[in-house]
Motif scaffolding. Structure first.
Motif, PDB file in Angstrom:
ATOM      1  N   ARG A 127       0.957  -1.046   0.049  1.00 59.75           N
ATOM      2  CA  ARG A 127       0.075  -0.214  -0.052  1.00 59.75           C
ATOM      3  C   ARG A 127       0.972   1.071  -0.151  1.00 59.75           C
ATOM      4  NH1 ARG A 127      -3.224   1.157   5.435  1.00 59.75           N
ATOM      5  NH2 ARG A 127      -1.366   1.966   5.671  1.00 59.75           N
ATOM      6  N   TRP A 128       1.159   2.077  -1.162  1.00 61.03           N
ATOM      7  CA  TRP A 128       1.820   3.164  -1.253  1.00 61.03           C
ATOM      8  C   TRP A 128       1.197   4.453  -0.393  1.00 61.03           C
ATOM      9  CZ3 TRP A 128       6.325   2.320  -3.908  1.00 61.03           C
ATOM     10  CH2 TRP A 128       6.402   1.216  -4.739  1.00 61.03           C
ATOM     11  N   PRO A 129       2.043   5.203  -0.120  1.00 63.18           N
ATOM     12  CA  PRO A 129       1.512   6.424   0.593  1.00 63.18           C
ATOM     13  C   PRO A 129       0.467   7.097  -0.144  1.00 63.18           C
ATOM     14  CG  PRO A 129       4.098   6.271   0.311  1.00 63.18           C
ATOM     15  CD  PRO A 129       3.646   5.200  -0.544  1.00 63.18           C
ATOM     16  N   ASP A 130       0.076   7.211  -1.387  1.00 63.80           N
ATOM     17  CA  ASP A 130      -0.631   7.708  -2.063  1.00 63.80           C
ATOM     18  C   ASP A 130      -1.991   6.940  -1.837  1.00 63.80           C
ATOM     19  OD1 ASP A 130      -0.205   5.755  -4.006  1.00 63.80           O
ATOM     20  OD2 ASP A 130       0.253   7.340  -5.410  1.00 63.80           O
ATOM     21  N   GLY A 131      -2.098   5.752  -1.301  1.00 64.34           N
ATOM     22  CA  GLY A 131      -3.145   5.002  -1.314  1.00 64.34           C
ATOM     23  C   GLY A 131      -3.434   3.842  -2.502  1.00 64.34           C
ATOM     24  N   ARG A 132      -2.423   3.935  -3.618  1.00 67.91           N
ATOM     25  CA  ARG A 132      -2.254   2.782  -4.496  1.00 67.91           C
ATOM     26  C   ARG A 132      -1.785   1.594  -3.992  1.00 67.91           C
ATOM     27  NH1 ARG A 132      -1.478   5.828  -9.504  1.00 67.91           N
ATOM     28  NH2 ARG A 132      -1.397   3.892 -10.473  1.00 67.91           N
ATOM     29  N   THR A 133      -2.396   0.734  -4.813  1.00 68.78           N
ATOM     30  CA  THR A 133      -1.730  -0.552  -4.358  1.00 68.78           C
ATOM     31  C   THR A 133      -1.081  -1.515  -5.463  1.00 68.78           C
ATOM     32  OG1 THR A 133      -3.737  -1.720  -4.946  1.00 68.78           O
ATOM     33  CG2 THR A 133      -3.525  -0.865  -2.549  1.00 68.78           C
ATOM     34  N   THR A 134      -0.265  -2.445  -5.008  1.00 68.99           N
ATOM     35  CA  THR A 134       0.676  -3.340  -5.791  1.00 68.99           C
ATOM     36  C   THR A 134       0.742  -4.620  -5.142  1.00 68.99           C
ATOM     37  OG1 THR A 134       1.884  -1.722  -6.846  1.00 68.99           O
ATOM     38  CG2 THR A 134       2.828  -3.780  -7.099  1.00 68.99           C
ATOM     39  N   GLU A 135       0.639  -5.691  -6.013  1.00 69.07           N
ATOM     40  CA  GLU A 135       0.404  -6.973  -5.446  1.00 69.07           C
ATOM     41  C   GLU A 135       1.454  -8.090  -6.486  1.00 69.07           C
ATOM     42  OE1 GLU A 135      -3.085  -8.690  -4.688  1.00 69.07           O
ATOM     43  OE2 GLU A 135      -3.594  -7.170  -3.200  1.00 69.07           O
ATOM     44  N   ALA A 136       2.294  -8.835  -5.742  1.00 71.29           N
ATOM     45  CA  ALA A 136       2.922  -9.826  -6.374  1.00 71.29           C
ATOM     46  C   ALA A 136       2.767 -11.205  -5.913  1.00 71.29           C
ATOM     47  CB  ALA A 136       4.390  -9.339  -6.807  1.00 71.29           C
ATOM     48  N   GLN A 137       3.252 -12.352  -6.536  1.00 67.16           N
ATOM     49  CA  GLN A 137       2.886 -13.474  -6.057  1.00 67.16           C
ATOM     50  C   GLN A 137       4.503 -14.635  -6.507  1.00 67.16           C
ATOM     51  OE1 GLN A 137      -0.025 -12.337  -7.682  1.00 67.16           O
ATOM     52  NE2 GLN A 137      -0.673 -11.644  -5.822  1.00 67.16           N
ATOM     53  N   ASN A 138       4.491 -15.472  -5.736  1.00 70.76           N
ATOM     54  CA  ASN A 138       5.511 -16.415  -5.858  1.00 70.76           C
ATOM     55  C   ASN A 138       7.000 -15.908  -6.376  1.00 70.76           C
ATOM     56  OD1 ASN A 138       6.491 -19.295  -6.318  1.00 70.76           O
ATOM     57  ND2 ASN A 138       5.659 -19.123  -8.539  1.00 70.76           N
ATOM     58  N   LEU A 139       7.467 -15.226  -5.665  1.00 73.84           N
ATOM     59  CA  LEU A 139       8.811 -14.679  -5.691  1.00 73.84           C
ATOM     60  C   LEU A 139       9.700 -15.500  -4.846  1.00 73.84           C
ATOM     61  CD1 LEU A 139       7.596 -11.181  -4.888  1.00 73.84           C
ATOM     62  CD2 LEU A 139       7.976 -12.120  -6.963  1.00 73.84           C
ATOM     63  N   PRO A 140      11.224 -15.459  -5.444  1.00 68.81           N
ATOM     64  CA  PRO A 140      12.323 -16.058  -4.856  1.00 68.81           C
ATOM     65  C   PRO A 140      12.645 -15.385  -3.712  1.00 68.81           C
ATOM     66  CG  PRO A 140      13.016 -14.851  -6.733  1.00 68.81           C
ATOM     67  CD  PRO A 140      11.499 -14.682  -6.615  1.00 68.81           C
ATOM     68  N   THR A 141      13.584 -16.174  -2.688  1.00 69.10           N
ATOM     69  CA  THR A 141      14.026 -15.468  -1.596  1.00 69.10           C
ATOM     70  C   THR A 141      15.537 -15.352  -1.666  1.00 69.10           C
ATOM     71  OG1 THR A 141      14.493 -17.625  -0.711  1.00 69.10           O
ATOM     72  CG2 THR A 141      12.581 -16.689  -0.246  1.00 69.10           C
ATOM     73  N   HIS A 142      16.244 -14.859  -0.781  1.00 70.71           N
ATOM     74  CA  HIS A 142      17.869 -14.359  -0.954  1.00 70.71           C
ATOM     75  C   HIS A 142      17.896 -13.356  -1.690  1.00 70.71           C
ATOM     76  CE1 HIS A 142      17.781 -18.471   1.014  1.00 70.71           C
ATOM     77  NE2 HIS A 142      18.876 -18.103   1.818  1.00 70.71           N
ATOM     78  N   ARG A 143      17.347 -12.479  -1.927  1.00 72.07           N
ATOM     79  CA  ARG A 143      17.729 -11.291  -2.762  1.00 72.07           C
ATOM     80  C   ARG A 143      16.942 -10.127  -2.431  1.00 72.07           C
ATOM     81  NH1 ARG A 143      16.499 -14.278  -7.846  1.00 72.07           N
ATOM     82  NH2 ARG A 143      17.127 -15.810  -6.465  1.00 72.07           N
TER      83      ARG A 143
END
Length: 228
Positions: free
Chosen positions: A201-217
């Motif tokens: 949730r960005w400061p201006d109220g917009r949203t971004t979503e993402a799924q299935n991401l790798p770790t160690h980065r």
């Protein structure tokens, strides 16, 4: 909240009020005989061992104007432990972290890019202290947000990350007591093999979503207005 005496932690209550839970959470200086004789300054809550439980670290120093001649206010570090809410145990002596010098500013950042965050403290007077965190096998992810100017570091953004059935929430903050830390959000993930999802949730109220991401980065996420 750091001050003269033990660390205070105000927990929100469902009725809209707050109650003080620092002592109940274990944020006390076990190496100090009288908790009211300790004086804390820079303070940070972050997962230093990447086990999925937040840890805590604090700089100790003489109060402005003096407190007692020859008194020592050690730096402190707590390891997070399992509990019904965030709970800690003082491991200052175990990891030889305490110092008899006055320190005020404190920040954490991944200064060598291995995913294990370091601790830097400023003295008064004296050179800064640099505590290098040793790399391990536990999983981690750092989230770096990029937003339109003037708030291009996205201070005020809120990020929820879910992995292996658990959800962690972080907010991008900036200035702490006499210091400013990295705007990256750090998540220790223990044995998680991947990130199930992130919700921003960005400061201006917009949203971004993402799924299935790798770790160690480090994962950099652009504000919707910056995405072509």
């Amino acid at each position: 909240i750091s001050d003269i005496g033990p660390i205070l932690c105000l927990i929100s209550h469902e009725n809209g009020g707050y109650y003080e839970a620092g002592v109940a959470m274990g944020l006390v200086a076990s190496s100090v005989n009288d908790q009211n004789d300790w004086s804390g300054w820079g303070f940070e809550i972050i997962d230093l061992d990447n086990d999925g439980l937040v840890d805590a670290v604090a700089s100790g120093g003489q109060p402005i104007g003096g407190f007692s001649e020859g008194a020592i206010y050690p730096d402190l570090i707590w390891q997070g432990v399992e509990g019904p809410f965030a709970q800690f145990q003082d491991v200052t002596d175990d990891v030889e972290f305490g110092s008899d010098q006055d320190h005020y500013g404190l920040l954490t950042a991944d200064l060598d890019g291995d995913g294990w965050w370091e601790v830097v403290q400023s003295g008064a007077p004296g050179p800064p202290l640099f505590w290098q965190n040793q790399c391990g096998s536990a999983a981690w992810v750092d989230i770096e947000l990029v937003a339109p100017r003037p708030n291009w570091q996205a201070f005020g953004a809120r990020v929820e990350l879910t992995a292996n059935g658990r959800t962690w929430t972080r907010e991008v903050q900036n200035v702490h007591a006499m210091s400013q830390h990295s705007p990256r959000l750090h998540y220790g993930l223990g044995t998680s093999e991947n990130v199930d999802s992130i919700s921003i949730r960005w400061p201006d109220g917009r949203t971004t979503e993402a799924q299935n991401l790798p770790t160690h980065r480090v994962i950099q996420v652009l504000h919707p207005d910056l995405v072509e």
